[in-house]
Scaffold this motif. Structure first.
Motif, PDB file in Angstrom:
ATOM      1  N   CYS A  31       0.847  -1.194   0.000  1.00 28.06           N
ATOM      2  CA  CYS A  31       0.000   0.000   0.000  1.00 28.06           C
ATOM      3  C   CYS A  31       0.880   1.241   0.000  1.00 28.06           C
ATOM      4  O   CYS A  31       1.824   1.336   0.787  1.00 28.06           O
ATOM      5  N   LEU A  32       0.579   2.163  -0.887  1.00 33.29           N
ATOM      6  CA  LEU A  32       1.197   3.486  -0.855  1.00 33.29           C
ATOM      7  C   LEU A  32       0.166   4.415  -0.230  1.00 33.29           C
ATOM      8  O   LEU A  32      -0.893   4.660  -0.796  1.00 33.29           O
ATOM      9  N   VAL A  33       0.483   4.914   0.960  1.00 29.69           N
ATOM     10  CA  VAL A  33      -0.455   5.754   1.696  1.00 29.69           C
ATOM     11  C   VAL A  33       0.049   7.187   1.693  1.00 29.69           C
ATOM     12  O   VAL A  33       1.236   7.441   1.893  1.00 29.69           O
ATOM     13  N   THR A  34      -0.867   8.114   1.441  1.00 30.91           N
ATOM     14  CA  THR A  34      -0.511   9.520   1.488  1.00 30.91           C
ATOM     15  C   THR A  34      -1.483  10.259   2.404  1.00 30.91           C
ATOM     16  O   THR A  34      -2.688  10.033   2.356  1.00 30.91           O
ATOM     17  N   PHE A  35      -0.933  11.083   3.266  1.00 29.05           N
ATOM     18  CA  PHE A  35      -1.689  12.032   4.074  1.00 29.05           C
ATOM     19  C   PHE A  35      -1.166  13.400   3.668  1.00 29.05           C
ATOM     20  O   PHE A  35      -0.113  13.834   4.142  1.00 29.05           O
ATOM     21  N   GLY A  36      -1.827  14.063   2.741  1.00 27.21           N
ATOM     22  CA  GLY A  36      -1.286  15.315   2.238  1.00 27.21           C
ATOM     23  C   GLY A  36       0.055  15.074   1.567  1.00 27.21           C
ATOM     24  O   GLY A  36       0.170  14.277   0.640  1.00 27.21           O
ATOM     25  N   ASN A  37       1.099  15.735   2.054  1.00 29.39           N
ATOM     26  CA  ASN A  37       2.434  15.573   1.487  1.00 29.39           C
ATOM     27  C   ASN A  37       3.254  14.480   2.159  1.00 29.39           C
ATOM     28  O   ASN A  37       4.410  14.261   1.779  1.00 29.39           O
ATOM     29  N   THR A  38       2.683  13.817   3.145  1.00 28.66           N
ATOM     30  CA  THR A  38       3.350  12.664   3.751  1.00 28.66           C
ATOM     31  C   THR A  38       3.042  11.422   2.923  1.00 28.66           C
ATOM     32  O   THR A  38       1.875  11.127   2.646  1.00 28.66           O
ATOM     33  N   LYS A  39       4.093  10.704   2.530  1.00 33.11           N
ATOM     34  CA  LYS A  39       3.932   9.510   1.709  1.00 33.11           C
ATOM     35  C   LYS A  39       4.732   8.359   2.302  1.00 33.11           C
ATOM     36  O   LYS A  39       5.929   8.504   2.568  1.00 33.11           O
ATOM     37  N   VAL A  40       4.067   7.229   2.497  1.00 33.81           N
ATOM     38  CA  VAL A  40       4.715   6.052   3.077  1.00 33.81           C
ATOM     39  C   VAL A  40       4.392   4.827   2.223  1.00 33.81           C
ATOM     40  O   VAL A  40       3.226   4.561   1.923  1.00 33.81           O
ATOM     41  N   LEU A  41       5.418   4.096   1.841  1.00 34.56           N
ATOM     42  CA  LEU A  41       5.245   2.836   1.120  1.00 34.56           C
ATOM     43  C   LEU A  41       5.306   1.697   2.127  1.00 34.56           C
ATOM     44  O   LEU A  41       6.290   1.561   2.862  1.00 34.56           O
ATOM     45  N   VAL A  42       4.247   0.885   2.161  1.00 32.43           N
ATOM     46  CA  VAL A  42       4.188  -0.247   3.088  1.00 32.43           C
ATOM     47  C   VAL A  42       4.086  -1.540   2.293  1.00 32.43           C
ATOM     48  O   VAL A  42       3.233  -1.664   1.408  1.00 32.43           O
ATOM     49  N   THR A  43       4.960  -2.490   2.597  1.00 37.00           N
ATOM     50  CA  THR A  43       4.850  -3.828   2.011  1.00 37.00           C
ATOM     51  C   THR A  43       4.635  -4.845   3.127  1.00 37.00           C
ATOM     52  O   THR A  43       5.187  -4.705   4.229  1.00 37.00           O
ATOM     53  N   ALA A  44       3.826  -5.849   2.846  1.00 41.62           N
ATOM     54  CA  ALA A  44       3.565  -6.927   3.795  1.00 41.62           C
ATOM     55  C   ALA A  44       4.146  -8.216   3.226  1.00 41.62           C
ATOM     56  O   ALA A  44       3.737  -8.666   2.153  1.00 41.62           O
ATOM     57  N   SER A  45       5.103  -8.786   3.942  1.00 40.95           N
ATOM     58  CA  SER A  45       5.734 -10.045   3.534  1.00 40.95           C
ATOM     59  C   SER A  45       5.319 -11.134   4.505  1.00 40.95           C
ATOM     60  O   SER A  45       5.433 -10.963   5.724  1.00 40.95           O
ATOM     61  N   VAL A  46       4.825 -12.237   3.972  1.00 42.49           N
ATOM     62  CA  VAL A  46       4.393 -13.352   4.805  1.00 42.49           C
ATOM     63  C   VAL A  46       5.427 -14.461   4.711  1.00 42.49           C
ATOM     64  O   VAL A  46       5.729 -14.954   3.623  1.00 42.49           O
ATOM     65  N   GLU A  47       5.971 -14.843   5.856  1.00 40.27           N
ATOM     66  CA  GLU A  47       7.008 -15.870   5.919  1.00 40.27           C
ATOM     67  C   GLU A  47       6.462 -17.108   6.603  1.00 40.27           C
ATOM     68  O   GLU A  47       5.740 -17.002   7.598  1.00 40.27           O
ATOM     69  N   GLU A  48       6.806 -18.264   6.073  1.00 41.28           N
ATOM     70  CA  GLU A  48       6.307 -19.523   6.629  1.00 41.28           C
ATOM     71  C   GLU A  48       7.165 -19.983   7.805  1.00 41.28           C
ATOM     72  O   GLU A  48       7.599 -21.132   7.880  1.00 41.28           O
ATOM     73  N   ASN A  49       7.391 -19.084   8.717  1.00 44.62           N
ATOM     74  CA  ASN A  49       8.145 -19.409   9.939  1.00 44.62           C
ATOM     75  C   ASN A  49       7.856 -18.311  10.952  1.00 44.62           C
ATOM     76  O   ASN A  49       7.244 -17.296  10.630  1.00 44.62           O
ATOM     77  N   VAL A  50       8.279 -18.527  12.167  1.00 40.77           N
ATOM     78  CA  VAL A  50       8.106 -17.540  13.231  1.00 40.77           C
ATOM     79  C   VAL A  50       9.442 -17.369  13.947  1.00 40.77           C
ATOM     80  O   VAL A  50      10.349 -18.194  13.792  1.00 40.77           O
ATOM     81  N   PRO A  51       9.596 -16.313  14.730  1.00 38.02           N
ATOM     82  CA  PRO A  51      10.824 -16.166  15.512  1.00 38.02           C
ATOM     83  C   PRO A  51      11.067 -17.389  16.390  1.00 38.02           C
ATOM     84  O   PRO A  51      10.120 -18.059  16.820  1.00 38.02           O
ATOM     85  N   GLY A  52      12.329 -17.655  16.655  1.00 42.89           N
ATOM     86  CA  GLY A  52      12.693 -18.855  17.407  1.00 42.89           C
ATOM     87  C   GLY A  52      11.964 -19.004  18.723  1.00 42.89           C
ATOM     88  O   GLY A  52      11.579 -20.124  19.104  1.00 42.89           O
ATOM     89  N   TRP A  53      11.730 -17.896  19.406  1.00 37.90           N
ATOM     90  CA  TRP A  53      11.087 -17.982  20.718  1.00 37.90           C
ATOM     91  C   TRP A  53       9.601 -18.323  20.631  1.00 37.90           C
ATOM     92  O   TRP A  53       8.958 -18.602  21.657  1.00 37.90           O
ATOM     93  N   MET A  54       9.041 -18.348  19.391  1.00 33.10           N
ATOM     94  CA  MET A  54       7.625 -18.669  19.228  1.00 33.10           C
ATOM     95  C   MET A  54       7.391 -20.048  18.627  1.00 33.10           C
ATOM     96  O   MET A  54       6.246 -20.483  18.516  1.00 33.10           O
ATOM     97  N   ARG A  55       8.450 -20.724  18.249  1.00 28.84           N
ATOM     98  CA  ARG A  55       8.277 -22.010  17.570  1.00 28.84           C
ATOM     99  C   ARG A  55       7.571 -23.021  18.465  1.00 28.84           C
ATOM    100  O   ARG A  55       7.826 -23.113  19.656  1.00 28.84           O
ATOM    101  N   GLY A  56       6.669 -23.774  17.848  1.00 25.24           N
ATOM    102  CA  GLY A  56       5.951 -24.816  18.569  1.00 25.24           C
ATOM    103  C   GLY A  56       4.764 -24.335  19.375  1.00 25.24           C
ATOM    104  O   GLY A  56       4.090 -25.129  20.026  1.00 25.24           O
ATOM    105  N   LYS A  57       4.451 -23.043  19.323  1.00 26.28           N
ATOM    106  CA  LYS A  57       3.330 -22.506  20.091  1.00 26.28           C
ATOM    107  C   LYS A  57       2.022 -22.506  19.305  1.00 26.28           C
ATOM    108  O   LYS A  57       0.970 -22.174  19.839  1.00 26.28           O
ATOM    109  N   GLY A  58       2.120 -22.846  18.014  1.00 23.06           N
ATOM    110  CA  GLY A  58       0.906 -22.935  17.209  1.00 23.06           C
ATOM    111  C   GLY A  58       0.268 -21.600  16.895  1.00 23.06           C
ATOM    112  O   GLY A  58      -0.942 -21.534  16.639  1.00 23.06           O
ATOM    113  N   GLN A  59       1.052 -20.549  16.884  1.00 26.17           N
ATOM    114  CA  GLN A  59       0.505 -19.250  16.520  1.00 26.17           C
ATOM    115  C   GLN A  59       1.555 -18.432  15.787  1.00 26.17           C
ATOM    116  O   GLN A  59       2.731 -18.780  15.784  1.00 26.17           O
TER     117      GLN A  59
END
Length: 241
Positions: A31-59
């Protein structure tokens, strides 16, 4: 008596806001979002893994990274990578973005996946963090729509919308959606992160030049609800919902 704003907007008027999806062909959502002259490019990347401290928690997990391009402001800023470390401001903002998005995601329904939201400020004119949060929700929702269309996910883990907007007291007058000129001279400054169902995720409020009254805070909150209501409608429209 209402004091004219530098932008000639009314106290309860947002800057012109646009939310453009599909601006990055490689990311699962963008998404490229603009609020007046403020412009921010946002990308969402989905990875098939989680941080090490979350592994095995099912979320899963949702996190964010935030940065400003060198010429996003009036003078060139040095890349933080060149300095070898992030500033405290950058770390604070990206944690805020992550908290805001996790507040409206069912992490168990996400499964053991991680969503990384990269928020890059192309041009700054006040309200970069609030613009990033608002655009990040659209990018994340786009990514989940894509994954469900591809059969990777069966259910949508998003529980609610989330958006953010700045408000402040300028010339003793509460106003909505501060640009840089107002933000740099405001007596009080605040950021509101709200959900579509009306709950509060986070409020950041500071008396920059003086303390502010309960009445002024109540008005700032009212303005934030007005602004976020408009942003929620724009988010839905950007996704065709």
């Amino acid at each position: 008596m209402t004091t004219p704003r530098p932008s000639d907007r009314t106290p309860e008027q947002l800057r012109t806001v646009t939310l453009e999806t599909g601006v990055n062909r490689y990311a699962e959502g963008s998404c490229l979002v603009t609020f007046g002259n403020t412009k921010v490019l946002v990308t969402a990347s989905v990875e098939e893994n989680v941080p090490g401290w979350m592994r095995g928690k099912g979320q899963g997990w949702v996190t964010a990274e935030y940065g400003m391009l060198p010429r996003a402001t009036h003078t060139r800023g040095r890349r933080e990578a060149a300095a070898g470390k992030q500033t405290g401001r950058t770390q604070e903002i990206q944690r805020l973005i992550g908290r805001s998005l996790r507040a409206v995601v069912d992490l168990k329904a996400l499964g053991e996946r991680q969503v990384v939201l990269d928020c890059d400020v192309i041009q700054a004119d006040g309200g970069t963090r609030t613009a990033a949060i608002t655009g990040a929700w659209v990018a994340m929702a786009s990514a989940f729509d894509y994954l469900r269309a591809e059969g990777v996910m069966k259910t949508d883990p998003i529980l609610d919308q989330v958006a953010a907007v700045s408000c402040g007291v300028c010339n003793d007058q509460p106003v909505l959606d501060l640009d840089y000129e107002e933000d740099s001279s405001a007596e009080a400054d605040s950021n509101f992160v709200l959900t579509g169902s009306g709950t509060i995720v986070e409020i950041q409020a500071t008396g920059e030049k003086r303390g502010f009254s309960r009445g002024e805070f109540n008005r700032l909150f009212e303005l934030a609800e007005i602004g976020c209501g408009e942003l929620f409608a724009l988010q839905r429209a950007a996704l065709g919902r």
